[in-house]
Design a protein around this motif. Sequence first.
Motif, mmCIF file in Angstrom:
data_model
loop_
_atom_site.group_PDB
_atom_site.id
_atom_site.type_symbol
_atom_site.label_atom_id
_atom_site.label_comp_id
_atom_site.label_asym_id
_atom_site.label_seq_id
_atom_site.Cartn_x
_atom_site.Cartn_y
_atom_site.Cartn_z
ATOM 1 N N HIS A 68 30.068 51.545 27.838
ATOM 2 C CA HIS A 68 30.290 51.330 29.267
ATOM 3 C C HIS A 68 29.677 52.441 30.120
ATOM 4 O O HIS A 68 29.543 52.288 31.338
ATOM 5 N N GLU A 69 29.295 53.556 29.472
ATOM 6 C CA GLU A 69 28.713 54.669 30.219
ATOM 7 C C GLU A 69 27.233 54.469 30.520
ATOM 8 O O GLU A 69 26.674 55.139 31.395
ATOM 9 N N THR A 120 13.921 54.851 39.133
ATOM 10 C CA THR A 120 14.993 55.719 39.648
ATOM 11 C C THR A 120 15.948 54.924 40.531
ATOM 12 O O THR A 120 17.106 55.318 40.696
ATOM 13 N N GLY A 121 15.469 53.794 41.069
ATOM 14 C CA GLY A 121 16.376 52.910 41.792
ATOM 15 C C GLY A 121 17.359 52.220 40.862
ATOM 16 O O GLY A 121 18.456 51.841 41.281
ATOM 17 N N HIS A 150 24.484 51.057 40.089
ATOM 18 C CA HIS A 150 25.555 50.319 40.748
ATOM 19 C C HIS A 150 26.734 50.055 39.811
ATOM 20 O O HIS A 150 27.636 49.290 40.149
ATOM 21 N N GLY A 151 26.688 50.672 38.625
ATOM 22 C CA GLY A 151 27.772 50.495 37.675
ATOM 23 C C GLY A 151 27.699 49.217 36.877
ATOM 24 O O GLY A 151 28.652 48.870 36.177
ATOM 25 N N ASN A 152 26.559 48.524 36.956
ATOM 26 C CA ASN A 152 26.394 47.275 36.221
ATOM 27 C C ASN A 152 25.734 47.522 34.865
ATOM 28 O O ASN A 152 25.029 48.523 34.673
ATOM 29 N N LEU A 153 25.928 46.574 33.941
ATOM 30 C CA LEU A 153 25.205 46.651 32.678
ATOM 31 C C LEU A 153 23.714 46.569 32.965
ATOM 32 O O LEU A 153 23.263 45.701 33.720
ATOM 33 N N PRO A 154 22.916 47.455 32.373
ATOM 34 C CA PRO A 154 21.474 47.463 32.663
ATOM 35 C C PRO A 154 20.730 46.446 31.826
ATOM 36 O O PRO A 154 21.262 45.901 30.850
#
Length: 444
Positions: free
Chosen positions: A259-260, A133-134, A265-269
């Motif tokens: 991109h969704e 979840t982090g 943090h809005g970064n690529l996972p």
Amino acid sequence: MTQQQAKYVIIGAGIHGLSTAWHLARRLKATGRGSGRDVLVIDKTGIAAGASGVACGVIRNNYFQPAMRELMAHSVDVWESDPEAFSYHPVGYLQIAPEAMRADVGQIYAEQQAIGYTSELIDGSNACRTYLTGLFADWQAPGVSAVLHEKRGGYANNVASLQGLADKAFGEGVTIRTPVRVTGLSIDGGAVTAVQTDTGDIACEHLVVAVGPWVRDIWAMLDLPSHIPVALPDGTVRQNVPMWTYWALQEGTLDTDPHEFTDNHGNLPPVVHIDSSEPLFDDVDGSLVTDQMWGVYYKPDFSFGGLQGGASPQRLDRPAAAIAVDPYGPESPEFAVGEDFIRMWTSALAHCHKRFEGKRALYRREPSGGVGAFTPDSFPVFDTFRQNAYVIADANHGYKMIGVGALVAEELTGRPQALLEPFRFSRYTTGKLHPTSNSPFPWS
């Protein structure tokens, strides 16, 4: 017709054929034994036309088998050597596992640390939930007991990476000739002397077979056995085991903006791979999909757009000789994925992330999938047959193993490689098979 000739003929313009050609050309030049002009790659269709060109592109070290893990670490080094040319995205890789696999994952982590491969182990259900979840605020899958986060690895864009490899081979003087279909092999004195093709014979001193699921056919041309005895580690011997077994690959794409799919943090996972012992229910009607262990993987795809991933392949209950490899992949209506995969994979996505609930209608209904040729123990064979025919049989582990070509190039020029020793054909008679894990995937 004047006979063509090349010192080294490589069959297959996929990941192994192109990597071997590039590295072999460099090796010949470095040792003064020749140059890329001595290397000819042929393919019946074109660059990236086979299994490598439809691969999901995941690159990982996550293997229970020590030999596979060391081999993968070497390949990740090669991917990292030129990320731009290989269209490589080093976002990392998440292995998310249930209690039944907790010890396996812990062992993988310990052995990754022993070889200096950067990863992090999160152990225990509470710690795993906090970690996940982090990363993803909408993570909701229960029953997670271990998470292994590989900080290296990630994925590459398949066709772009193969073109990058081809460009490197071209730059070293290698010739890549397509379309050229192999129709047979000339064998004299126990060695291959020429490759017979629909454009004429090609005389050679060395042959490299790097043909993915078509290995069955070249294997037969080499007059090698279709069934073999396999000695097990406990000393028993299984007789008449098929050398090749085909599995239908299960992969597809959710038509969303890649991109969704980002982390908190809005970064690529990282690439996400989850194996689960939890019952999986249909995301649309709530019916039971399976109460057996299941697994899926997924990552954003920027080549074609969307969220791309897959599930464990399905074994085809037919003799290898009865499997039509051509037409391949999306061109084959027989082996394109069906409704069962779509139901399972989209339900698994919703099981893991709230953001994917109710998204089945976005599944891109286009042909996908393919078939893979698996060996008796589902792991690769790298070995020389008929004196001068080097067979790269990757057992569908192929695309991520870009470094195998570098090792094969060393062996072709007289330097045996310890990383390839555990993958010799002789293991089937000595019983030195690779250990198996509790994963639902045949290659883990």
